[in-house]
Design a protein around this motif. Structure first.
Motif, PDB file in Angstrom:
ATOM      1  N   LYS A 277     -43.691 -26.728 -19.496  1.00 15.83           N
ATOM      2  CA  LYS A 277     -43.849 -26.622 -20.954  1.00 15.83           C
ATOM      3  C   LYS A 277     -44.421 -25.256 -21.292  1.00 15.83           C
ATOM      4  O   LYS A 277     -45.472 -24.881 -20.771  1.00 15.83           O
ATOM      5  CB  LYS A 277     -44.790 -27.710 -21.442  1.00 15.83           C
ATOM      6  CG  LYS A 277     -44.772 -27.864 -22.940  1.00 15.83           C
ATOM      7  CD  LYS A 277     -45.894 -28.765 -23.388  1.00 15.83           C
ATOM      8  CE  LYS A 277     -45.495 -30.213 -23.278  1.00 15.83           C
ATOM      9  NZ  LYS A 277     -46.586 -31.116 -23.618  1.00 15.83           N
TER      10      LYS A 277
ATOM     11  N   ALA B 117     -45.327 -30.394 -18.325  1.00 12.56           N
ATOM     12  CA  ALA B 117     -43.896 -30.163 -18.228  1.00 12.56           C
ATOM     13  C   ALA B 117     -43.163 -31.150 -19.104  1.00 12.56           C
ATOM     14  O   ALA B 117     -43.765 -32.067 -19.663  1.00 12.56           O
ATOM     15  CB  ALA B 117     -43.439 -30.330 -16.792  1.00 12.56           C
ATOM     16  N   ARG B 118     -41.862 -30.923 -19.245  1.00 11.07           N
ATOM     17  CA  ARG B 118     -41.046 -31.868 -19.986  1.00 11.07           C
ATOM     18  C   ARG B 118     -39.768 -32.124 -19.208  1.00 11.07           C
ATOM     19  O   ARG B 118     -39.275 -31.251 -18.499  1.00 11.07           O
ATOM     20  CB  ARG B 118     -40.728 -31.315 -21.371  1.00 11.07           C
ATOM     21  CG  ARG B 118     -41.939 -31.390 -22.288  1.00 11.07           C
ATOM     22  CD  ARG B 118     -41.791 -30.496 -23.465  1.00 11.07           C
ATOM     23  NE  ARG B 118     -41.020 -31.120 -24.514  1.00 11.07           N
ATOM     24  CZ  ARG B 118     -40.783 -30.498 -25.668  1.00 11.07           C
ATOM     25  NH1 ARG B 118     -41.229 -29.279 -25.883  1.00 11.07           N
ATOM     26  NH2 ARG B 118     -40.101 -31.099 -26.596  1.00 11.07           N
ATOM     27  N   ILE B 119     -39.257 -33.331 -19.368  1.00 11.81           N
ATOM     28  CA  ILE B 119     -38.086 -33.713 -18.599  1.00 11.81           C
ATOM     29  C   ILE B 119     -36.838 -33.509 -19.454  1.00 11.81           C
ATOM     30  O   ILE B 119     -36.785 -33.970 -20.598  1.00 11.81           O
ATOM     31  CB  ILE B 119     -38.172 -35.190 -18.188  1.00 11.81           C
ATOM     32  CG1 ILE B 119     -39.437 -35.430 -17.373  1.00 11.81           C
ATOM     33  CG2 ILE B 119     -36.940 -35.591 -17.400  1.00 11.81           C
ATOM     34  CD1 ILE B 119     -39.740 -36.881 -17.168  1.00 11.81           C
ATOM     35  N   ASP B 120     -35.875 -32.808 -18.872  1.00 10.84           N
ATOM     36  CA  ASP B 120     -34.572 -32.703 -19.524  1.00 10.84           C
ATOM     37  C   ASP B 120     -33.716 -33.807 -18.924  1.00 10.84           C
ATOM     38  O   ASP B 120     -33.067 -33.625 -17.890  1.00 10.84           O
ATOM     39  CB  ASP B 120     -33.981 -31.317 -19.244  1.00 10.84           C
ATOM     40  CG  ASP B 120     -32.725 -31.103 -20.050  1.00 10.84           C
ATOM     41  OD1 ASP B 120     -32.166 -32.112 -20.531  1.00 10.84           O
ATOM     42  OD2 ASP B 120     -32.318 -29.938 -20.204  1.00 10.84           O
ATOM     43  N   SER B 121     -33.760 -34.946 -19.586  1.00  8.37           N
ATOM     44  CA  SER B 121     -33.145 -36.132 -18.995  1.00  8.37           C
ATOM     45  C   SER B 121     -31.626 -35.991 -18.935  1.00  8.37           C
ATOM     46  O   SER B 121     -30.960 -36.622 -18.118  1.00  8.37           O
ATOM     47  CB  SER B 121     -33.562 -37.347 -19.812  1.00  8.37           C
ATOM     48  OG  SER B 121     -32.718 -38.411 -19.609  1.00  8.37           O
TER      49      SER B 121
ATOM     50  N   GLN C 233     -43.220 -35.215 -26.295  1.00  4.73           N
ATOM     51  CA  GLN C 233     -44.090 -34.429 -25.428  1.00  4.73           C
ATOM     52  C   GLN C 233     -43.626 -34.481 -23.985  1.00  4.73           C
ATOM     53  O   GLN C 233     -43.975 -33.647 -23.168  1.00  4.73           O
ATOM     54  CB  GLN C 233     -45.530 -34.957 -25.489  1.00  4.73           C
ATOM     55  CG  GLN C 233     -46.138 -34.919 -26.856  1.00  4.73           C
ATOM     56  CD  GLN C 233     -46.224 -33.502 -27.385  1.00  4.73           C
ATOM     57  OE1 GLN C 233     -46.684 -32.618 -26.684  1.00  4.73           O
ATOM     58  NE2 GLN C 233     -45.743 -33.277 -28.594  1.00  4.73           N
ATOM     59  N   THR C 234     -42.895 -35.535 -23.654  1.00 11.89           N
ATOM     60  CA  THR C 234     -42.541 -35.778 -22.267  1.00 11.89           C
ATOM     61  C   THR C 234     -41.130 -35.307 -21.942  1.00 11.89           C
ATOM     62  O   THR C 234     -40.863 -34.852 -20.844  1.00 11.89           O
ATOM     63  CB  THR C 234     -42.638 -37.282 -21.966  1.00 11.89           C
ATOM     64  OG1 THR C 234     -43.821 -37.776 -22.557  1.00 11.89           O
ATOM     65  CG2 THR C 234     -42.674 -37.537 -20.488  1.00 11.89           C
ATOM     66  N   TYR C 235     -40.228 -35.432 -22.927  1.00 15.15           N
ATOM     67  CA  TYR C 235     -38.832 -35.144 -22.631  1.00 15.15           C
ATOM     68  C   TYR C 235     -38.317 -33.982 -23.464  1.00 15.15           C
ATOM     69  O   TYR C 235     -38.771 -33.753 -24.582  1.00 15.15           O
ATOM     70  CB  TYR C 235     -37.977 -36.373 -22.919  1.00 15.15           C
ATOM     71  CG  TYR C 235     -38.222 -37.491 -21.955  1.00 15.15           C
ATOM     72  CD1 TYR C 235     -37.569 -37.529 -20.729  1.00 15.15           C
ATOM     73  CD2 TYR C 235     -39.107 -38.514 -22.260  1.00 15.15           C
ATOM     74  CE1 TYR C 235     -37.801 -38.553 -19.832  1.00 15.15           C
ATOM     75  CE2 TYR C 235     -39.342 -39.543 -21.366  1.00 15.15           C
ATOM     76  CZ  TYR C 235     -38.680 -39.551 -20.153  1.00 15.15           C
ATOM     77  OH  TYR C 235     -38.914 -40.567 -19.268  1.00 15.15           O
ATOM     78  N   LEU C 236     -37.349 -33.279 -22.904  1.00 16.41           N
ATOM     79  CA  LEU C 236     -36.613 -32.290 -23.682  1.00 16.41           C
ATOM     80  C   LEU C 236     -35.377 -32.950 -24.269  1.00 16.41           C
ATOM     81  O   LEU C 236     -35.009 -32.715 -25.409  1.00 16.41           O
ATOM     82  CB  LEU C 236     -36.194 -31.129 -22.784  1.00 16.41           C
ATOM     83  CG  LEU C 236     -37.248 -30.065 -22.543  1.00 16.41           C
ATOM     84  CD1 LEU C 236     -36.799 -29.133 -21.450  1.00 16.41           C
ATOM     85  CD2 LEU C 236     -37.524 -29.300 -23.820  1.00 16.41           C
ATOM     86  N   THR C 237     -34.719 -33.743 -23.448  1.00 18.89           N
ATOM     87  CA  THR C 237     -33.573 -34.504 -23.938  1.00 18.89           C
ATOM     88  C   THR C 237     -33.702 -35.925 -23.433  1.00 18.89           C
ATOM     89  O   THR C 237     -34.235 -36.153 -22.358  1.00 18.89           O
ATOM     90  CB  THR C 237     -32.254 -33.931 -23.392  1.00 18.89           C
ATOM     91  OG1 THR C 237     -32.309 -33.978 -21.967  1.00 18.89           O
ATOM     92  CG2 THR C 237     -32.017 -32.532 -23.849  1.00 18.89           C
ATOM     93  N   LEU C 238     -33.210 -36.829 -24.247  1.00 21.35           N
ATOM     94  CA  LEU C 238     -33.291 -38.236 -23.850  1.00 21.35           C
ATOM     95  C   LEU C 238     -32.236 -38.974 -24.653  1.00 21.35           C
ATOM     96  O   LEU C 238     -32.047 -38.694 -25.837  1.00 21.35           O
ATOM     97  CB  LEU C 238     -34.682 -38.779 -24.162  1.00 21.35           C
ATOM     98  CG  LEU C 238     -35.058 -40.108 -23.528  1.00 21.35           C
ATOM     99  CD1 LEU C 238     -35.072 -39.975 -22.020  1.00 21.35           C
ATOM    100  CD2 LEU C 238     -36.426 -40.546 -24.010  1.00 21.35           C
TER     101      LEU C 238
ATOM    102  N   ILE D 205     -46.839 -36.993 -17.020  1.00 23.65           N
ATOM    103  CA  ILE D 205     -46.889 -36.094 -18.181  1.00 23.65           C
ATOM    104  C   ILE D 205     -47.748 -36.702 -19.279  1.00 23.65           C
ATOM    105  O   ILE D 205     -48.566 -36.021 -19.885  1.00 23.65           O
ATOM    106  CB  ILE D 205     -45.473 -35.790 -18.694  1.00 23.65           C
ATOM    107  CG1 ILE D 205     -44.677 -35.048 -17.621  1.00 23.65           C
ATOM    108  CG2 ILE D 205     -45.537 -34.953 -19.960  1.00 23.65           C
ATOM    109  CD1 ILE D 205     -43.228 -34.881 -17.940  1.00 23.65           C
TER     110      ILE D 205
ATOM    111  N   ALA E  80     -42.785 -39.191 -16.022  1.00 31.31           N
ATOM    112  CA  ALA E  80     -43.147 -39.452 -17.419  1.00 31.31           C
ATOM    113  C   ALA E  80     -44.600 -39.918 -17.504  1.00 31.31           C
ATOM    114  O   ALA E  80     -45.353 -39.479 -18.370  1.00 31.31           O
ATOM    115  CB  ALA E  80     -42.219 -40.499 -18.012  1.00 31.31           C
TER     116      ALA E  80
END
Lengths: 462, 443
Positions: free
Chosen positions: A412, A400-404, B312-317, A393, A390
């Motif tokens: 991205k 990129a983005r995190i799929d938590s 911008q950082t996460y797709l899901t949270l 980013i 994070a």
């Protein structure tokens, strides 16, 4: 984890304005906190071999390094103090001798071991001898001066400087060395003077001074033994930059050092140090292509690396993307690096940036990465990795983005067209306001509607 | 009074080209006692005169009456309204300072009867009508409208005045001083803040700050404080003042706005505890300056900004993670704020309650593919070209002006040589500097 990430986060939100300064500031802040930290950091299980380590150095730096190790590593403390004491006995620095002796005895007492008696006769004799020699040299110098022979005066100052240095009077020595300045006749003299002054200033922690003398030496024409001299200068600059937290410049300095240096500069640092400092700084700041062109294709530096196989392995593992191996080596080296007189304050900072770079490079070829696998590769946990990513980013080092939810890192998909539209619309409206405001300001000036001090008559200036 | 009335009527009957110019000295010479009196047969001159045909005379009498200590608020405000709706612009242009007095008197009267709102309409209408058909002239009434609106808290009423860009400044015809300009944009900024149109507010404060000058005005210092806070709300950081800002303003702002700069610095770090300490430290000062509300707003804006950053950082949270990373009390509060932001179109996301409050963020749906977009783009481009042309015209005019030519001839070390670049120079500081230097050189 949070504690470490937050300050990082701060720094990364500033760089757009003044990246260089922000970096330095960060380094400074870290420096301070780290210096405080290292004074409390105690290395309990060093892998260092004192004998072979200290054999690399001579003179003050050897004593300094030994004392530093003694203060930070209890298992090595007694041996280190003992070697330092022996060394000091060969100099005329009786004050330091007594101080170190005191420390050693304190330590021995603390551990319930028999103390070593102070060699009082040596101290007394040295004191006398030191004083006599100082007087003799000063007298000689006076004679030279009255005879007005330039070279002799220079030699006189130099001898006095050497003597004072030997007896531990650093500022006195610095003064003597600087005085030779007016009596230099050849470029060799100038370079000698510069290196002497720079070396002493470094011991006195006056780094701004060091830099100016190095520059002076570098600009001197026709230097004899050019390779060795420039290597020395490079090393000095490298250390100055390292101390200031400018790792990239430090890396360049060390990498430019010629192997001919060998042990010529062991009163400051050993060739092993060049390999370690240069290697780590390069790893922390260079990108892949730079690493290849400046480190692996660098014949001189290769020879340095031969002396430190660990660093060589580290570099090649990193280059070949074997990150967990790489991190293992770093972890192994850490303790010894904490005991290094120059590096100890910067270890954490350098380690952080190496790790960051490893993360970025790991992700580089992929579209999406399973966080679980990635965490394994970096021997960490998923939540911690998520935090680290994070930060990266936010600082725009990874696109990129995190799929938590599914624990996946995805690249991205940047829609350039949308970006361009957004950017150009913003730019256009910005232009319009700017121009409108400018026209309005011009109108104001024309109409002479200008903010003035109230007591002034409106008419007297137009 | 009767005399005066006769003269007024006489001028009208004479039917000369510019009848009112002759009347002006007469009206100016008349004492306030005369202007306030009634006719012999006790009639009110304001009833006898027609605000449209006798605008000038009406204005003089009205102002004198309103200034009088025993003025009757209700009646006169009605007259003021009548005047505002009907006056003839050409006539009042002759007496701009009377218009200023009109505005001031109206505002004071409304204040006296404790209904600040009753002055808004007359001044607003007078201002719009006076400002010309395009409404691009700054008048001395502008700042008054805004001030009245602020006092009466009817921010929207100021928009007809405020939304038009000022492009012309003519101190002689509109009785302007530099304070009028500064106050106009200072109040304007405050009104936009009240309406939460922060972008415009920022522009207003910016204009106020960058006005040319030798010294800093207190208005500018105040504007600077608000400028910092508004730019925190809008951009999350405080932009440094542009380089064409008057250096005195620079210094004054640094000196008097220190608390705000510190706060902004803490704000940029995004570190909640630091922001909180800075806020506590200067809270009283903010309170005294009347900026506490803005400071609070900037702090709530921070939470939203941080959430936006997460997209911008996460797709899901998960909601609880959001709450953790922006330091909210819990998932419930996070949900409330995220929902609000989705409604306001600040983030594009969906909340999935099945999987324990998982938020999936999406990209903005705007893809700039509609015809509408192209039209908008084209409009913007045309406007920009227009502006560019205006700058070129102005540059030519300047290049041909006597001042400039004589300066070139006298060769003031070639300073003027690069004036031709004014159109490339978006910021225009050079050209202003030039012109200014020329002015001083001529003195």
């Amino acid at each position: 984890m949070m504690d470490i990430d937050l300050p990082l986060d701060q720094n990364f939100n500033q760089p757009p304005r003044r990246p260089a300064e922000a970096w330095d500031e960060a380094a400074d802040e870290n420096n301070e906190s780290k210096k405080k930290k290292t004074s409390t950091i105690i290395v309990d299980n060093p892998t260092l071999d004192l004998e072979s380590y200290s054999a690399n150095y001579v003179g003050h730096t050897r004593v300094e390094r030994l004392i530093f190790i003694a203060e930070h590593s209890p298992p090595l403390a007694i041996d280190a103090y003992k070697i330092a004491l022996n060394d000091l006995k060969n100099t005329m620095d009786y004050t330091r001798y007594t101080v170190v002796h005191q420390k050693l005895n304190d330590l021995l007492l603390g551990r319930g071991l028999p103390t070593i008696p102070l060699d009082q006769t040596w101290v007394d004799n040295t004191k006398k001898a030191q004083r006599a020699k100082t007087e003799k040299l000063e007298r000689e110098l006076k004679d030279y001066k009255s005879n007005l022979i330039k070279e002799s005066i220079r030699m006189g100052h130099n001898d006095l400087g050497d003597h004072l240095y030997d007896s531990g009077d650093l500022s006195g020595a610095l003064k003597s060395y600087s005085r030779t300045r007016d009596y230099c006749t050849t470029s060799k003299h100038i370079v000698d003077m510069c290196i002497n002054v720079a070396r002493l200033s470094m011991e006195l922690n006056n780094f701004a001074h060091v830099q100016s003398y190095v520059v002076k030496a570098e600009t001197t024409p026709d230097i004899p033994e050019k390779n060795i001299v420039t290597s020395k200068l490079n090393c000095i600059m490298g250390l100055v930059n390292l101390e200031a937290g400018k790792f990239k410049r430090a890396a360049r300095n060390f990498l430019d050092t010629s192997f001919e240096l060998n042990t010529h500069f062991s009163e400051v640092l050993s060739p092993n140090d060049v390999a370690i400092y240069g290697g780590l700084c390069a790893l922390a700041t260079f990108d892949r292509s730079e690493l290849k062109s400046r480190v692996f294709d660098n014949a001189d530096f290769k020879q340095f690396l031969e002396l430190e196989p660990q660093v060589r392995e580290l570099l090649s593992n990193f280059y070949h993307s074997k990150y967990s191996l790489c991190l293992d080596i770093l972890e192994k080296m850490k303790n010894d690096l904490y005991l290094d007189i120059w590096l100890h304050g910067h270890v954490d900072m350098i380690y952080q940036s190496i790790r960051k770079k490893a993360l970025v490079q790991y992700f580089y070829p992929f579209l999406s990465v399973d966080l679980n696998l990635m965490a394994q590769a970096f021997s960490t946990t998923v939540p911690e990795l998520e935090q680290e990513l994070a930060t990266l980013i936010t600082s725009k080092e990874i696109q990129a983005r995190i799929d938590s939810h599914n624990k996946i890192l995805r690249i991205k998909s940047a829609d350039q067209r949308t970006n361009i539209f957004e950017k150009s619309l913003a730019m256009g409206s910005d232009y319009q306001t700017q121009v409108k405001h400018m026209l309005l300001r011009m109108k104001l000036v024309r109409a002479d509607m200008i903010v003035r001090p109230p007591e002034r008559d409106r008419h007297d200036s137009s | 009074m009767d005399d005066l009335l006769r003269q007024i009527k006489a001028v009208e009957r004479a039917g000369v080209e510019k009848p009112w110019a002759d009347l002006l000295p007469v009206l100016k010479a008349a004492s306030s006692a005369v202007l306030c009196s009634c006719t012999v047969d006790g009639q009110d001159p304001l009833d006898l005169l027609n605000p449209k045909d006798h605008s000038l005379a009406y204005l003089f009498i009205l102002v004198a009456r309103m200034k009088a200590t025993n003025a009757d608020g209700g009646v006169l405000l009605q007259a003021a309204m009548r005047f505002a709706e009907q006056f003839e612009r050409d006539q009042v242009l002759l007496a701009p300072e009377q218009m200023t007095a009109y505005g001031e008197a109206t505002a004071r009267l409304a204040d006296k009867i404790d209904r600040p709102i009753s002055s808004v309409r007359p001044i607003q209408i007078a201002c719009i009508r006076w400002s010309g058909s395009k409404g691009n002239h700054l008048t001395s009434l502008h700042r008054m409208v805004l001030k009245c609106c602020l006092l009466a808290k009817t921010y929207r009423a100021a928009l007809p005045v405020l939304d038009r860009d000022i492009t012309e400044i003519d101190p002689q015809s509109y009785d302007l001083k530099y304070q009028d300009f500064l106050l106009h944009y200072y109040y304007g900024g405050m009104i936009y803040v009240g309406l939460k149109r922060f972008e415009r507010a920022l522009q207003c404060f910016h204009l106020c700050l960058t006005a040319p000058g030798f010294v800093a005005s207190a208005i500018q210092v105040e504007a600077h404080r608000k400028y910092i806070l508004v730019s925190l709300i809008l951009h999350g950081r405080s932009e440094p003042l542009p380089k064409y800002t008057n250096s005195a303003v620079f210094r004054a702002c640094k000196q008097y706005g220190a608390a705000y700069l510190d706060f902004a610095h803490a704000y940029e770090s995004l570190n909640f505890t630091r922001i909180e300490t800075e806020f506590r430290k200067s809270e009283q000062q903010f309170e005294i300056h009347g900026n506490r509300g803005l400071v609070m707003q900037s702090m709530t804006a921070l939470v939203r900004r941080n959430i936006q950053q997460l997209t911008q950082t996460y797709l899901t949270l998960s909601l609880s993670d959001i709450a953790k990373s922006v330091k909210l009390s819990g998932a419930a509060e996070a949900e409330r704020i995220v929902l609000q932001m989705i409604e306001d179109g600040e983030v594009f996301a969906t909340i999935n309650q099945c999987s324990g409050g998982m938020v999936s963020f999406r990209d903005a749906p705007e893809t700039y593919k509609a015809i509408e977009t192209m039209r908008r783009l084209k409009g913007e481009v045309t406007q920009a070209i227009d502006l560019g042309e205006r700058v070129i015209r102005m540059d030519r005019a300047l290049g041909l002006s006597k001042d400039f030519l004589s300066k070139i001839l006298h060769g003031e070390r070639g300073q003027g040589a690069n004036i031709g670049t004014a159109d490339d120079d978006m910021f225009g500081d050079d050209s202003i500097g030039e012109y200014w230097a020329g002015n001083r050189g001529g003195a």
